[in-house]
Motif scaffolding. Structure first.
Motif, PDB file in Angstrom:
ATOM      1  N   GLU A  79      -6.866   5.227 -12.313  1.00  0.00           N
ATOM      2  CA  GLU A  79      -7.629   4.044 -11.904  1.00  0.00           C
ATOM      3  C   GLU A  79      -8.317   3.430 -13.119  1.00  0.00           C
ATOM      4  N   THR A 100       0.178  -1.289 -11.101  1.00  0.00           N
ATOM      5  CA  THR A 100      -0.727  -2.085 -10.270  1.00  0.00           C
ATOM      6  C   THR A 100       0.012  -2.941  -9.257  1.00  0.00           C
ATOM      7  N   SER A 137      -1.416  -1.025  -4.069  1.00  0.00           N
ATOM      8  CA  SER A 137      -2.694  -0.309  -3.962  1.00  0.00           C
ATOM      9  C   SER A 137      -2.398   1.059  -3.362  1.00  0.00           C
ATOM     10  N   GLU A 177      -3.751   4.565  -1.175  1.00  0.00           N
ATOM     11  CA  GLU A 177      -4.718   5.077  -0.199  1.00  0.00           C
ATOM     12  C   GLU A 177      -4.531   6.581  -0.088  1.00  0.00           C
ATOM     13  N   GLY A 209      -5.905   0.548 -14.160  1.00  0.00           N
ATOM     14  CA  GLY A 209      -6.561  -0.481 -13.369  1.00  0.00           C
ATOM     15  C   GLY A 209      -6.021  -0.580 -11.948  1.00  0.00           C
ATOM     16  N   ILE A 210      -5.515   0.544 -11.403  1.00  0.00           N
ATOM     17  CA  ILE A 210      -4.994   0.544 -10.035  1.00  0.00           C
ATOM     18  C   ILE A 210      -6.156   0.558  -9.051  1.00  0.00           C
ATOM     19  N   THR A 211      -5.865   0.180  -7.815  1.00  0.00           N
ATOM     20  CA  THR A 211      -6.860   0.174  -6.756  1.00  0.00           C
ATOM     21  C   THR A 211      -6.606   1.371  -5.830  1.00  0.00           C
ATOM     22  N   VAL A 212      -7.635   2.202  -5.620  1.00  0.00           N
ATOM     23  CA  VAL A 212      -7.482   3.405  -4.802  1.00  0.00           C
ATOM     24  C   VAL A 212      -8.563   3.411  -3.728  1.00  0.00           C
ATOM     25  N   ASN A 213      -8.133   3.638  -2.488  1.00  0.00           N
ATOM     26  CA  ASN A 213      -9.058   3.854  -1.376  1.00  0.00           C
ATOM     27  C   ASN A 213      -9.073   5.362  -1.113  1.00  0.00           C
ATOM     28  N   LYS A 260       0.835  -1.192   0.000  1.00  0.00           N
ATOM     29  CA  LYS A 260       0.000   0.000   0.000  1.00  0.00           C
ATOM     30  C   LYS A 260       0.875   1.249   0.000  1.00  0.00           C
TER      31      LYS A 260
END
Length: 156
Positions: A145, A118, A121, A123, A149-153, A87
């Motif tokens: 994103e 990727t 992730s 945050e 295709g990345i994951t973002v909180n 992260k």
């Protein structure tokens, strides 16, 4: 025969002294009112000014956020001794953007995320962000994103 004398009723003795009338308690009522007023004023002073430093923050969000930032700093120090996590924390404080603790610009942020891709992730922390900076960073993250295709909180 309108009035009969009842033997069970005592006739008042006119030689007895008259009973004292009850005095109104104006002074006591004023004293209680003043005491309650002083108590309310003292509570408000302690709630807003906190002269003795009791508690972690002020009322209604007026306190500083030093406690939360110091705990996040200590957790960041603990994370640095451990192996790297998957992260990456992107933090916005006022107008400054930090990518894993390093100050960067919006363009540098975009380059760093493209370079990592990727693998990790992301945050977004924004406790004290200025809205315009937050909106621009959020739009960059949303764009990456969709494209990478990345994951973002977003922590919203």
């Amino acid at each position: 025969m309108k009035h009969e004398k009842h033997p069970n009723h005592e006739q008042p003795d006119f030689n007895e002294p008259k009973r004292k009338e009850k005095k109104k308690r104006k002074k006591r009522g004023k004293g209680i009112f003043i005491f309650l007023l002083l108590l309310i004023i003292a509570a408000l002073v302690f709630m807003f000014f906190n002269p003795f430093g009791w508690g972690g923050g002020g009322a209604f969000g007026l306190g500083s956020q030093n406690d939360s930032s110091s705990s996040s700093d200590s957790s960041a120090a603990a994370d640095s001794s451990e192996p790297e996590t998957d992260k990456v924390i992107i933090k916005i404080e006022d107008e400054d953007i930090y990518f894993d603790g390093e100050l960067c610009t919006e363009a540098e942020l975009k380059e760093k995320i493209i370079a990592l891709g990727t693998e990790k992730s992301y945050e977004l922390e924004h406790p004290r962000a200025i809205k315009s900076v937050y909106d621009s960073v959020k739009s960059v993250l949303a764009e990456l994103e969709d494209s990478l295709g990345i994951t973002v909180n977003y922590n919203e």
